[in-house]
Scaffold this active site. Structure first.
Site, PDB file in Angstrom:
ATOM      1  N   ARG A 103      60.911  42.407  73.450  1.00 54.36           N
ATOM      2  CA  ARG A 103      60.201  43.633  73.601  1.00 54.36           C
ATOM      3  C   ARG A 103      60.507  44.597  72.140  1.00 54.36           C
ATOM      4  O   ARG A 103      59.784  45.676  72.412  1.00 54.36           O
ATOM      5  CB  ARG A 103      60.279  44.576  74.870  1.00 54.36           C
ATOM      6  CG  ARG A 103      59.557  45.502  75.123  1.00 54.36           C
ATOM      7  CD  ARG A 103      60.138  46.223  76.595  1.00 54.36           C
ATOM      8  NE  ARG A 103      61.135  46.359  76.882  1.00 54.36           N
ATOM      9  CZ  ARG A 103      61.888  47.301  76.285  1.00 54.36           C
ATOM     10  NH1 ARG A 103      61.845  48.100  75.555  1.00 54.36           N
ATOM     11  NH2 ARG A 103      63.407  47.265  76.945  1.00 54.36           N
ATOM     12  N   TYR A 127      33.213  46.257  74.079  1.00 52.87           N
ATOM     13  CA  TYR A 127      33.771  45.525  75.363  1.00 52.87           C
ATOM     14  C   TYR A 127      34.085  46.451  76.656  1.00 52.87           C
ATOM     15  O   TYR A 127      34.668  47.646  76.564  1.00 52.87           O
ATOM     16  CB  TYR A 127      35.257  44.933  74.672  1.00 52.87           C
ATOM     17  CG  TYR A 127      35.845  43.900  75.738  1.00 52.87           C
ATOM     18  CD1 TYR A 127      35.244  42.945  76.081  1.00 52.87           C
ATOM     19  CD2 TYR A 127      37.030  44.507  76.492  1.00 52.87           C
ATOM     20  CE1 TYR A 127      35.872  42.125  77.069  1.00 52.87           C
ATOM     21  CE2 TYR A 127      37.625  43.897  77.302  1.00 52.87           C
ATOM     22  CZ  TYR A 127      37.099  42.566  77.838  1.00 52.87           C
ATOM     23  OH  TYR A 127      37.701  41.975  78.795  1.00 52.87           O
ATOM     24  N   ASP A 177      37.707  46.812  66.650  1.00 51.30           N
ATOM     25  CA  ASP A 177      37.882  45.798  67.538  1.00 51.30           C
ATOM     26  C   ASP A 177      37.115  44.595  66.692  1.00 51.30           C
ATOM     27  O   ASP A 177      35.800  44.515  66.729  1.00 51.30           O
ATOM     28  CB  ASP A 177      37.234  45.679  69.028  1.00 51.30           C
ATOM     29  CG  ASP A 177      37.534  44.480  70.011  1.00 51.30           C
ATOM     30  OD1 ASP A 177      37.755  43.480  69.248  1.00 51.30           O
ATOM     31  OD2 ASP A 177      37.509  44.711  71.053  1.00 51.30           O
ATOM     32  N   LYS A 220      40.484  34.947  72.279  1.00 49.73           N
ATOM     33  CA  LYS A 220      39.188  34.471  71.951  1.00 49.73           C
ATOM     34  C   LYS A 220      39.380  33.350  70.727  1.00 49.73           C
ATOM     35  O   LYS A 220      39.817  32.392  70.896  1.00 49.73           O
ATOM     36  CB  LYS A 220      38.202  35.600  71.777  1.00 49.73           C
ATOM     37  CG  LYS A 220      38.178  36.578  72.902  1.00 49.73           C
ATOM     38  CD  LYS A 220      37.637  36.079  74.270  1.00 49.73           C
ATOM     39  CE  LYS A 220      38.241  37.297  75.259  1.00 49.73           C
ATOM     40  NZ  LYS A 220      37.549  38.402  75.073  1.00 49.73           N
TER      41      LYS A 220
HETATM   42  C1  LIG Z   1      38.026  39.629  75.459  1.00 47.62           C
HETATM   43  C2  LIG Z   1      38.054  41.100  74.708  1.00 47.62           C
HETATM   44  C3  LIG Z   1      38.921  42.018  74.775  1.00 47.62           C
HETATM   45  C4  LIG Z   1      40.050  41.932  75.596  1.00 47.62           C
HETATM   46  O1  LIG Z   1      40.901  40.994  75.474  1.00 47.62           O
HETATM   47  P1  LIG Z   1      41.678  40.433  76.684  1.00 47.62           P
HETATM   48  O2  LIG Z   1      42.582  39.228  76.054  1.00 47.62           O
HETATM   49  O3  LIG Z   1      40.928  40.110  77.785  1.00 47.62           O
HETATM   50  O4  LIG Z   1      42.779  41.555  77.315  1.00 47.62           O
HETATM   51  C5  LIG Z   1      38.544  43.176  73.937  1.00 47.62           C
HETATM   52  N1  LIG Z   1      37.592  43.178  72.955  1.00 47.62           N
HETATM   53  C6  LIG Z   1      36.574  42.093  72.916  1.00 47.62           C
HETATM   54  C7  LIG Z   1      35.572  42.167  72.127  1.00 47.62           C
HETATM   55  C8  LIG Z   1      36.851  40.995  73.933  1.00 47.62           C
HETATM   56  O5  LIG Z   1      35.810  39.919  73.863  1.00 47.62           O
END
Ligand SMILES: *Cc1c(COP(=O)(O)O)cnc(C)c1O
Length: 388
Positions: free
Chosen positions: A48, A102, A174, A199
């Protein structure tokens, strides 16, 4: 050697590698320890504290890929996003968020921020002026997402980053949909780059993780929140993620290529009303996308008005109708019944999200097989609807 001079595939494969001094194995050894010596050591290690050997190794690779000075790895994309936001916001502050984003981040903003006395506003559009309009004297963070979900709109990264810089505001992006292979926002002046590593970084639909990359100064600030919120990722998954990223550039380039061919095919299809893909010259922000992306990505959306969506999904044989995205396998969803189901029909209409919109995440299968799958499913649904 300066890591910025190495090629993408070399960075993906080798950057940050841990040497197996004991057995001379070729991959990074996995250190599962949660307990490390605290006396007489330079670094006091603990999971952590985000500084175990495998976390440090992977962070070097991630920072190099995003042209950043440093990185932190989290247990999910939302852990990375929420920790980064709370690191730069406190009671009395305000944040400007992009209108389309998102669903999980939207949900975090509208259900959590007010609990901490933090105010927020969403923009009306994606232009720099739309962000400028929402800025208040107490605005501390501007948050963007490009290409956006699900309509693949493009935000001017350099324009928004400059706006933030002029006002002493921290800019965050993001970058999940693009991946570091297609877009490096730090080159355009953004302060903090966020990823759901679930992803494209994981890429095989079997890892849940998140990433923050930034300057060392900004990472130090995020770190102070990170040790308190405790969203670190388990060592084994850190190690798996390092393994996955070795092929990220190869995978993403194949997905870019498939998406471009699929967008061109769908644009000519008689049943398809509109295709949303920044790589198409007909996309309203194609030139902007070209100026800030190295590739247009593996995500596209399209309107299929006269074919029942659920029947279309049911008759697909290869493409899977599942919620997540960016894996080596192609997947589709209907945003109206999944990711954007909680949004009111009026808000969806305002954003241009039609009931028959389909979001398509291209995998690495042969494009001919994917096209054949779509053809046969549409033909079957048409035959069924005519006979009914
Ligand atoms: C999936 C996703 C998230 C969140 O990610 P997790 O790993 O599910 O917590 C944030 N932003 C985008 C664009 C995403 O596709």
């Amino acid at each position: 050697m300066d890591s910025n001079k190495k090629g993408l595939n070399t960075l993906c494969t080798h950057e940050g590698d841990l040497e197996d001094k004991q057995f001379k194995g070729v991959v990074s050894p996995l250190y599962m320890s949660t307990a490390y010596a605290f006396d007489d050591v330079d670094i006091k290690r603990y999971p952590r504290y985000y500084n175990t050997p495998n976390q440090e190794a992977l962070c070097k690779k991630l920072a190099a890929l995003e042209h950043a000075e440093a990185a932190l790895i989290f247990g999910s994309g939302m852990a990375a996003i929420s920790t980064a936001l709370m690191a730069f916001l406190q009671a009395g502050d305000h944040i400007v968020l992009q209108q389309t984003m998102y669903g999980g981040t939207y949900h975090f903003a509208v259900t959590q921020l007010n609990k901490y006395g933090i105010d927020y506003s969403f923009t009306d559009g994606w232009n720099v002026e739309d962000f400028e309009k929402e800025i208040r004297p107490n605005t501390k963070v501007i948050y963007i997402e490009t290409p956006s979900n699900p309509l693949l709109t493009i935000t001017d990264i350099a324009g928004v980053a400059q706006l933030a810089k002029n006002k002493g505001i921290v800019s965050m992006i993001d970058n999940t949909f693009a991946s570091p292979i297609n877009q490096n926002p730090i080159d355009f002046g953004v302060d903090v780059v966020l990823h759901s590593a679930t992803k494209y970084m994981g890429g095989h639909s079997d890892i849940c993780a998140g990433v923050v990359t930034a300057s060392q100064e900004h990472i130090d600030i995020v770190f102070q929140s990170a040790i308190c919120f405790g969203g670190s990722l388990s060592e084994y998954t850190v190690w798996l993620l390092e393994r996955s990223i070795k092929t990220m550039a190869i995978r993403v380039k194949a997905q870019n290529e498939n998406a471009m061919k699929m967008a061109e095919y769908l644009a000519k299809h008689a049943e398809v009303e509109q295709v949303y893909y920044p790589g198409l010259e007909t996309h309203p922000d194609h030139e902007l996308a070209k100026s800030q992306m190295n590739g247009f990505g593996g995500m596209l959306s399209f309107d299929l008005p006269n074919v029942d969506t659920s029947l279309f999904f049911k008759h697909l044989k290869l493409i899977k109708p599942v919620m997540s995205l960016a894996g080596v396998e192609s997947t589709m969803i209907s945003p109206v019944t999944t990711s954007h189901a909680l949004m009111s029909p009026e808000d969806r209409e305002k954003q241009g999200i039609k009931d028959y919109l389909i979001r398509f995440s291209l995998g690495i299968e042969e494009i001919e097989d994917l096209i054949e799958d779509i053809e046969q499913s549409i033909a079957k649904v048409k035959a069924l609807t005519v006979s009914a």
